[in-house]
Structure formats: C-alpha cells, structure tokens
Write an enzyme that holds these catalytic residues in place. Structure first.
Site, mmCIF file in Angstrom:
data_model
loop_
_atom_site.group_PDB
_atom_site.id
_atom_site.type_symbol
_atom_site.label_atom_id
_atom_site.label_comp_id
_atom_site.label_asym_id
_atom_site.label_seq_id
_atom_site.Cartn_x
_atom_site.Cartn_y
_atom_site.Cartn_z
ATOM 1 N N GLY A 29 0.754 -1.136 0.058
ATOM 2 C CA GLY A 29 0.089 0.144 0.012
ATOM 3 C C GLY A 29 0.700 1.221 0.117
ATOM 4 N N ASP A 142 -4.371 9.285 7.061
ATOM 5 C CA ASP A 142 -5.232 8.424 6.572
ATOM 6 C C ASP A 142 -6.725 8.118 7.120
ATOM 7 O OD1 ASP A 142 -5.568 7.871 3.946
ATOM 8 O OD2 ASP A 142 -4.628 5.980 4.058
ATOM 9 N N ARG A 280 -3.222 -3.340 -5.481
ATOM 10 C CA ARG A 280 -4.019 -4.228 -4.471
ATOM 11 C C ARG A 280 -5.250 -4.437 -5.093
ATOM 12 N NH1 ARG A 280 -6.285 -1.774 -0.997
ATOM 13 N NH2 ARG A 280 -5.850 0.071 -1.525
ATOM 14 N N LYS A 285 -9.615 0.149 -8.110
ATOM 15 C CA LYS A 285 -8.347 -0.070 -9.024
ATOM 16 C C LYS A 285 -8.875 -0.506 -10.496
ATOM 17 C CE LYS A 285 -5.337 0.373 -5.758
ATOM 18 N NZ LYS A 285 -4.331 1.795 -5.848
ATOM 19 N N VAL A 384 2.266 3.095 -7.992
ATOM 20 C CA VAL A 384 2.743 2.131 -8.949
ATOM 21 C C VAL A 384 3.212 2.882 -10.151
ATOM 22 C CG1 VAL A 384 2.053 0.084 -10.124
ATOM 23 C CG2 VAL A 384 1.570 0.273 -7.805
ATOM 24 N N ASP A 505 -21.471 44.275 23.853
ATOM 25 C CA ASP A 505 -22.353 44.007 22.600
ATOM 26 C C ASP A 505 -23.142 42.832 23.004
ATOM 27 O OD1 ASP A 505 -23.416 43.831 20.031
ATOM 28 O OD2 ASP A 505 -21.845 42.156 19.949
ATOM 29 N N TYR A 506 -24.134 42.589 22.239
ATOM 30 C CA TYR A 506 -25.307 41.397 22.568
ATOM 31 C C TYR A 506 -24.982 40.295 21.670
ATOM 32 C CZ TYR A 506 -29.198 38.574 23.874
ATOM 33 O OH TYR A 506 -29.998 37.419 24.221
#
Ligand code: ADP
Ligand code: G6P
Length: 730
Positions: A29, A142, A280, A285, A384, A505-506
């Site tokens: 892999g 990954d 693989r 693939k 590859v 401020d709100y």
C-alpha cells in the site's frame, strides 16, 4: 531531542504467525511504502497496528511481537477481533473507503461500527499520548484515523499536529451524505496542517468545511475557535533512487537473473510485448474493467493476438470484506473466460497472479514490461505508476495512466485515459505499443526528472516544513492579542476602581449566533450574570446593540441595565427611552426592493426589517454564492447610499444598511460624557463594534470576540469565554 511521531492504522511492517513462529514482512500500500523511507531516517517512532488481532497472540507471542516491533522503532496499538471487524473492516473499509472513492452503492453506515471507530481512534490517542514529549510533532495518516488529531489536541493543545489523507476527499455532494460528517470534519480540524495529494481534494475539503461547519476559510486557512488551520496539497512521491538503483542492478549483466525474469524474457521480442498492471485487489483499481477493455482491444486490433500479454499482479487486500470477496470472484471468472476465449497452444493473453511479491520480483516485473497499464476508476495518488517510471533506466517504455488517479495531474507525459471509455483504452494501448522509441524516451525523461526531484523525502520535508510554519502562524496572528494572561490585570483593576463602566455588545458577544436572530433570546444564565453585575456597587452596565428597541424592550425592559439599541438610536436609562438620533427612514422604500431581489436569487437569505435599518442575513446560504452576492450587493448599494447619507455595515454574515450618522461609537461617546469613569471595558464581536473600540479612551480594556482583524486591544475566543470573564468580575 524532539521527535516526530508517525501514526497510521497499519505499521510499515506486518507480523505473520506461522506454526507458532513469527515472521515480519513489509506492508503493501502506498502509505506504508512511501512513509517507510521517511521513518527510516529520523529519530521518530511509528505508532500503528501490527496486523494481528490480540486474541491470536499468546502472552509469550505478544511480548515477542512487541519486541520485534520496537526494534524497528515502532509501537503497536493492540486491536481486538471486534476492533478489526467493526473499525477496520467495518467503518474504515465499508463506509469511509467506498464513499471517499465515490462508490456510494458500496457504502454502509452502521451505528455500532461508528462507535467502534470512535473507540479505536481513542485507543490510538492513548498510545500516542503515552509516547509524547513536549516539543514533539505528531503526523497522523489516512482515513482510518480522522478523529485522532482532535483527540490529541484536546489533551495536548501545544503539540503540533499534521494530518495527511492518502485517499481522495470527495466532493461536498458526496460527503454530505455521511451521517457523522460534522464529527469527522471536527476530528480532522484538530490538526494544524491538513494535507492532500491534489488541489481538487483540498478544495472539496474546504467546501465541506464551509458548508457543513459554516466556518470561514480565507485562501487555504480556516479559522476555528482560537486556531488557524492550514490546508494544502502535497503530491506524494516515491523513493526514486531505491527503485532506479534496484533496476540498474537487476539489469546489469553481472547479476544472476531470477527465475521470474528469465521466464518473462522468454516471451519478449521485437514484436512480442508485455503489458503490466500491479494493484492491490481493490474495486477502486478498476481491475475487471481493465480486463474487459483488454478484451475489447483484442477484438478491435486482432493483429495483436499472440503478440501481447497482460501480466496482472493483484495483491490480496481486505479479503474479509464482502465487496473484496466479490471482486476476487469476478476477476477470477473474467480472466478464466478471456483466457479460455483467446488462448492458443503457445499463447495465453492474461497472466494473472493473486499474491504478494517481494521487492526484487516487483522490480523484475517493472523492468521487463514494455507498457504499464495503470487504470484505476478512482485513486488518491497511485505510486505504482511512479515506480514503473523510476525503473525505466533506458528511458524506454510507456505508461498508460487513468485520469482518475491523483498521479495523472503530475504525469502529463504519460498517455492519460478515461478508464470508462473502452475506445480510449484500446486506442491508447495501440498507440503505446507502436510508439517510436524516440518518443518514448522523451516522455520518460520528463517524467523521471520530476519524480527524481520531488521524491518522497522531499514530499515529507515540505510537509513537515509547512507544519512547522504553522507555529509562526499561531504566534503571529492569534496569540498576539489574546486576553489570557491580561485577564487577571483586568479583574484586579475592576476590583480596585470606583467608577466602572461595562459596554457590552449582545449578539456574538454575550450569546452565540442562531440560524434565526429571533431565537437568540437571553437564557437564565445570562440574566443571572447581568443581574449580578448590575447589582455591583459603582458599576454601570450598558448593553449596546444593533437590535431594535422593541426586541430589547421585550427581553430587558424589566431590568435595570442601561440599553442602547438600533446601533445607537435609542437609549434606555432609569426606566425611560430617549432618542439619541432622529434618523430618516424614507430611504427604506427604495432599498428594500433591491434587497428583495437578492433574497429571491439567494436561497437561505432573508431581510430583517428594523425601525431604522434593513439587514440582509446570509448565514444559511451557500458560502460561495454568498461571497458573490455580497460583492454584488455592495456594488449596487454603494452608489445609492452615497446620495442618501446611508452607510453599509458588514456584520457577522449580515449586511445592514442604516443612516450614516448613527453608529455605536457616536452613542457611546455621548454616554461617556455623562460621567467620568476610571475603569472601562468594551466587548464586541463584529465590525459595528469597532466604532465603540475607537471611541473608548486609550486606557480602556477593549476586547474583540473572535480572531479577525480589529482595533481592540485584546481578543477572546467566544461568548462562552466572555461569560467566564464576566463571572470573574462578579
Ligand atoms: P494503494 O495505496 O491503493 O495500495 P499505490 O499504488 O499508491 O496504491 O501503492 C501501492 C504500493 O504497494 C506501491 O508502493 C507498490 O510497490 C506496493 N506493492 C504493490 N504490489 C506489491 C506486492 N505484490 N508486494 C509488495 N508491494 C507491493
Ligand atoms: C491504501 C490506504 C492505506 C492502506 C493501504 C493498504 O494505500 O491509503 O491507508 O494502509 O491502502 O490497505 P490495508 O487495508 O491493507 O492497510
């Protein structure tokens, strides 16, 4: 010395037990083969799974495995059979993998697998935390570990964390179908740098972050709470020299040739060629598709019968997962059918190997093949293809590469095909087989030059350099004004002084934003804080808001705090409303229809009609569309406002048009004239509050909520932290 901790689901080595003895083999892999050379050089460690479930190890074997693994500077994360089934085969490879590769029909969402995914990511976090020292860098890899960055960041906020995704990040339209999309994105955002192979994956990710988490991203930086996260693309390379040198050695006359090499070369001659594919065994693939396309080629160009051979190596992978089992069956059948259909006594069109092969045999395959046929339907990168190029020491050979592989973006000199088009497939295969040597060489040289320069070492260095740079980003942009350590001064000052004023401020300051502004009414906790502040001796509490009088009357009319509403038009003090300004409102008739056309064309937006202003809210619309529309609206309004003495306020996901001579700053400066104060704190979150910051004296504590540009002296993360600060004053 500081170290880098690499973390991935699979370690670069795999443990195999055969008759109670241990065997260590390299993992296959792209991730493992690519990062291996990075790991070999540094002083870091690699945390991951050994490939064997705990139940299959006796105590004695378990210790042996740990020892073997430690020798290789690795630390193993023990996974049980349940973990493997639910987290690895389940959530990682039945949900994330297919979805991220656009195989929606293969994707299953199982609640118990999600639970296992969270549990195992936590397991990884614990082991990383056990091995971490201050100053270390963590690099998570990954799709199996998408939650890990945040789990580590929660426990170790100062550790620098990088994350790299080795597979595609799908478009928002696909990603949004994921039930746990928010959790996945938040998990990834624990990293300081998030890397992808290509710019396309990067932009898909940013698009999901903007749409799903509604975060702002400027160029490739995401503001997330008190952090800036960098996102970038780094196309992964290979260990070029390793492949090149191995090919040199295998081709040299002095080297004794392997059995495989000799057998392959029996079938190579001027008019007999080998076509290679290595993958693989994975549905992404496009293996069955390739076989069918090869069949089409033999039909279309029958003159190649007995002349070409497809050597297909498929490495067993995830074979317990149903889709992979089906794929294996389908491939076996297809190869059988086509070989049966075309084979002659002296020729078999497809040589098919379903096994893992050692490095040396891989090299023999690469150097013996005239054409490499790498045709995934979807692939994050594909190493590859790059390895084939690196082994072509004489610069001959042709690479046919699918445009669906990330690698195709950097390998323009290959023959790039759409694997779904058999026509494209067959024509390019013919073109490759007949390509003049000169042409092959010039293409190969270009390809090699880039791969040699941008090799895996360079890739890792660039990533780590960029990760290190995020530290500067942190200190320069954010922490410069962080209230943090000054907070005690503020509280001490407050306790000492006698005439104190709080201007607050709100929306976005005391309360977080809601999809609909009417839903942002004060909660009990807030009333309680404000009441207590109000009761404090020598303290004046003033809420200064763009909200209209009616709303504030409803929310705070029964309280004793001073209110300034409508951006400074009304003052409520001692139970009495006084108009500070008398702005015109006749302009609304002409501006409102314009805003309405924007609402019609921009789904998710709406107009809030206040007594003295009009506000166009766009929080709920598509962020990219909002960007275009706000520019458009601004252009349309600019010419109109000048003639009418109006101003355009850009708030937090809102554009407000109101009379120019009204703003919070003017109102505050008038208020300040009433008395002398010896302590002033002003807190606000958006553009309209900048007027208050400007009017406050130099010595006042001006505090901006959020981390965008400001004139305020300090910055604070969010309304929750504002409340914590106010609580300290009580
Ligand atoms: P993926 O990451 O999806 O597996 P890549 O093409 O990016 O696909 O990476 C595959 C890696 O596995 C390559 O580095 C390749 O050399 C290696 N590999 C492929 N087949 C074998 C094999 N039979 N034995 C050992 N390594 C292999
Ligand atoms: C791809 C993934 C890797 C994975 C590898 C092998 O390269 O990106 O994360 O390790 O395939 O798959 P496996 O399931 O055997 O680890």
């Amino acid at each position: 010395m500081n170290k880098t901790i690499i973390v991935s689901n699979r370690l670069p080595l795999q443990v195999i037990i055969h008759q109670n003895t241990l065997k260590i083999i390299p993992s296959v892999g792209g991730l493992a083969t690519g990062m291996k050379s990075v790991h070999a050089e540094g002083n870091g460690i690699w945390v991951g799974w050994s490939g064997i479930p705990e139940e299959e190890l006796s105590t004695e074997l378990s210790e042996k495995v740990a020892k073997e693994i430690r020798k290789e500077k690795c630390v193993s994360v023990p996974l049980t059979l349940d973990d493997v089934e639910e987290y690895y085969e389940g959530f990682s490879n039945k949900a994330l993998w297919p979805l991220f590769h656009y195989f929606m029909e293969y994707t299953g969402f199982e609640e118990h697998e999600w639970e296992a995914y969270k549990r195992v990511n936590q397991k990884f976090a614990e082991i990383v935390l056990e091995n971490i020292d201050d100053g270390d860098t963590v690099w998570v890899h990954d799709y199996q570990l998408l939650l890990l960055p945040q789990l580590i960041k929660d426990k170790k906020p100062n550790i620098t964390i990088g994350f790299f995704l080795h597979i595609p990040f799908p478009s928002y339209e696909i990603f949004r179908t994921f039930p746990w999309r928010k959790e996945i994105l938040s998990g990834m955002l624990g990293a300081d740098l998030i890397g992808f192979h290509t710019y396309d994956y990067e932009r898909h990710f940013l698009s999901s972050v903007k749409r799903i988490l509604r975060l702002d991203a400027h160029f490739n930086q995401i503001s997330y709470h008190d952090r800036l996260i960098k996102v970038d693309s780094f196309p992964m390379g290979i260990d070029y020299d390793k492949f090149y040198n191995a090919a040199l050695e295998h081709s040299s006359n002095s080297k004794e040739k392997s059995e495989l090499y000799r057998r392959l070369h029996e079938h190579i001659s001027e008019d007999k060629k080998l076509i290679l594919s290595i993958d693989r065994m994975d549905y992404t693939k496009g293996i069955p598709n390739r076989i069918k396309a090869f069949e089409y080629f033999l039909h279309k160009f029958p003159e190649y019968k007995e002349k070409v051979r497809l050597v297909m190596l498929a490495v067993p992978s995830r074979s317990n997962v149903t889709q992979y089992k089906k794929l294996k069956r389908e491939t076996d059948e297809l190869v059988g059918r086509i070989n049966g259909k075309f084979a002659t006594v002296s020729w078999t069109p497809i040589w098919y190997f379903y096994r893992s092969m050692p490095f040396d045999k891989l090299i023999d395959l690469y150097i013996s093949s005239d054409v490499a046929l790498i045709t995934p339907l979807r692939d994050g990168m594909n190493l590859v293809a790059k390895e084939y190029v690196a082994t072509r020491i004489n610069n001959d050979g042709v690479l046919i590469l699918s445009e669906m592989a990330g690698a195709s973006l950097e390998m323009n000199e290959a023959l790039i095909i759409n694997p779904n088009s058999f026509e494209d497939f067959a024509n390019n295969l013919k073109r490759a087989l007949t390509m003049p040597l000169k042409d092959q060489k010039s293409r190969m040289k270009f390809l090699q030059k880039r791969l040699k320069r941008y090799n895996v070492e360079k890739w890792a260095k660039e990533f780590l350099k960029s990760l290190e740079e995020t530290n500067e980003l942190k200190s320069n942009i954010i922490t410069k004004k962080l209230l943090g350590e000054y907070e005690n001064n503020l509280v001490n000052d407050f306790n000492k002084k006698k005439k104190k004023l709080l201007l607050l401020d709100y929306d976005g300051t005391l309360i977080g934003f809601k999809d609909n502004p009417q839903d942002a009414e004060p909660d009990d906790e807030l009333y309680n804080i404000l009441d207590k502040l109000q009761e404090k001796e020598d303290t004046s509490l003033v809420l200064v808001s763009g909200r209209d009088k009616e709303t504030f009357k409803k929310w705070f009319g029964h309280k004793q705090y001073t209110l300034i509403t409508d951006h400074g038009v009304w003052l409520y003090q001692n139970n009495e409303w006084t108009a500070l300004e008398r702005p015109k409102t006749d302009w609304m008739q002409s501006i409102k229809p314009i805003l309405e056309t924007f609402v019609d064309r921009t789904p998710g937006t709406f107009i809030e009609t206040k007594k003295y202003s009009l506000a166009w809210h766009y929080r709920m619309t598509d962020p990219e569309l909002a960007k275009i529309r706000t520019i458009e609206l601004n252009t349309v309004l600019t010419s109109m406002v000048a003639n009418n003495d109006l101003s355009i306020l850009k708030g937090n996901k809102v554009i407000e048009i109101k009379s120019s001579n009204v703003n919070k700053g003017r109102a505050v400066s008038r208020y300040l004239m009433q008395q002398d104060y010896d302590f002033i704190t002003v807190i606000g979150d958006d553009w309209t509050d900048e007027y208050m910051f400007e009017e406050a004296p130099d010595w006042a504590y001006t505090i901006k909520v959020g981390f965008t540009k400001t004139k305020a002296m300090y910055q604070i993360k969010d309304p929750e932290q504002v409340r914590q600060l106010l609580n300290k004053l009580i």
